[in-house]
Design an enzyme around this catalytic site. Structure first.
Site, PDB file in Angstrom:
ATOM      1  N   ASP A  67     -34.830 -45.234  78.994  1.00 50.55           N
ATOM      2  CA  ASP A  67     -34.125 -44.543  80.089  1.00 50.55           C
ATOM      3  C   ASP A  67     -32.877 -45.256  80.597  1.00 50.55           C
ATOM      4  OD1 ASP A  67     -36.327 -42.977  79.711  1.00 50.55           O
ATOM      5  OD2 ASP A  67     -37.165 -43.225  81.712  1.00 50.55           O
ATOM      6  N   LYS A  89     -38.199 -37.089  77.346  1.00 49.90           N
ATOM      7  CA  LYS A  89     -39.569 -37.148  77.867  1.00 49.90           C
ATOM      8  C   LYS A  89     -39.596 -36.613  79.296  1.00 49.90           C
ATOM      9  CE  LYS A  89     -39.220 -42.035  79.310  1.00 49.90           C
ATOM     10  NZ  LYS A  89     -39.447 -41.918  80.743  1.00 49.90           N
ATOM     11  N   CYS A 125     -41.120 -46.630  84.247  1.00 48.13           N
ATOM     12  CA  CYS A 125     -41.155 -46.050  82.895  1.00 48.13           C
ATOM     13  C   CYS A 125     -41.421 -47.071  81.798  1.00 48.13           C
ATOM     14  CB  CYS A 125     -39.866 -45.290  82.634  1.00 48.13           C
ATOM     15  SG  CYS A 125     -39.757 -43.811  83.660  1.00 48.13           S
TER      16      CYS A 125
HETATM   17  N1  TIU Z   1     -37.133 -44.503  84.085  1.00 47.96           N
HETATM   18  C1  TIU Z   1     -37.817 -44.705  85.185  1.00 47.96           C
HETATM   19  O1  TIU Z   1     -38.288 -45.806  85.461  1.00 47.96           O
HETATM   20  N2  TIU Z   1     -37.929 -43.658  86.078  1.00 47.96           N
HETATM   21  C2  TIU Z   1     -38.092 -43.803  87.421  1.00 47.96           C
HETATM   22  O2  TIU Z   1     -38.247 -42.842  88.140  1.00 47.96           O
HETATM   23  N3  TIU Z   1     -38.038 -45.080  87.894  1.00 47.96           N
HETATM   24  C3  TIU Z   1     -38.004 -45.471  89.203  1.00 47.96           C
HETATM   25  O3  TIU Z   1     -38.086 -46.673  89.446  1.00 47.96           O
HETATM   26  N4  TIU Z   1     -37.876 -44.560  90.165  1.00 47.96           N
END
Ligand code: TIU
Length: 226
Positions: A29, A134, A167
């Protein structure tokens, strides 16, 4: 097929050995929505500049991994424009400035195809790499990631990206339960909360690598064949 030669990475709680041809570097991400102002991460009240600090190290690691012939997986958290894959519980959680699907300065938050959904340009995928969309925090939930890994004979995963305890950790735990050996790269992952990152690194490698190993990008680059 002959067994691939094993590389050894100095790690905690002990050395992490891996066959490069059966190992994927996973970037979780690294999207504008989490790393840049005006995205989903900022809408939750977070200071996104913390996450930008890992980009140079991750960029160096990505270049070295590609040069060594390693395979790469990029994940993107996000939803279809009609939000049919976004559970109301996820969209309605908390009291953010903007919710998933609302329009922000980088387009609709966490929606596929919007500018904010894109991977940051410094880490842009290249041909032959897997870009996996995802809907959840874990990269195995609601995706065909396990099938892609099986098709390539992947047995080991190197984790990087954001955020460490959301994530990244969720995906690493999913992978661990599916039988993959996993290492988390300490200076190539970051959280909006430094104490959560530290706790995640500690809990991952505790109890004899109960979830996996942790190591540095410098040591990983040094372990790769020249
Ligand atoms: N990619 C990921 O970690 N999504 C989140 O929503 N992370 C947060 O820390 N909010």
């Amino acid at each position: 097929m002959a067994d691939a030669p094993l590389l050894t990475l100095p790690a905690q709680p002990g050395p992490f050995t891996f066959p490069l041809a059966q190992t994927a570097l996973v970037l979780i991400d690294m999207q504008r929505d989490f790393v840049e102002p005006g995205g989903f991460g900022a809408s939750l009240g977070n200071d996104v500049t913390r996450l930008q600090a890992i980009v140079p190290a991750l960029r160096r690691l990505l270049a070295a991994w590609r040069a060594a012939g390693g395979w790469v997986v990029h994940t993107r958290e996000g939803h279809r424009p009609d939000l049919s894959d976004c559970p109301p519980a996820k969209r309605l959680r908390g009291a953010p400035g903007l919710r998933i699907g609302d329009a922000g300065p980088m387009g609709r938050l966490l929606v596929q195809g919007e500018p904010g959904h894109a991977i940051i340009p410094e880490l842009a995928p290249v041909e032959g790499e897997l870009v996996l969309d995802k809907p959840g925090k874990g990269a195995f939930y609601g995706t065909d990631l396990q099938q892609h890994l099986a098709e390539r004979g992947i047995t080991h995963l190197v984790f990087t990206g954001v955020t460490t305890e959301v994530c990244v950790q969720t995906t690493m735990r999913e992978a661990n339960d599916r039988g993959y050996d996993c290492v988390l790269i300490e200076d190539a992952t970051e959280s909006y909360f430094p104490e959560f990152k530290a706790a995640t690194l500690a809990m991952v490698r505790a109890q004899g690598a109960i979830v996996g190993w942790t190591a540095t990008s410098t040591d990983l680059i040094a372990a790769l064949p020249g």
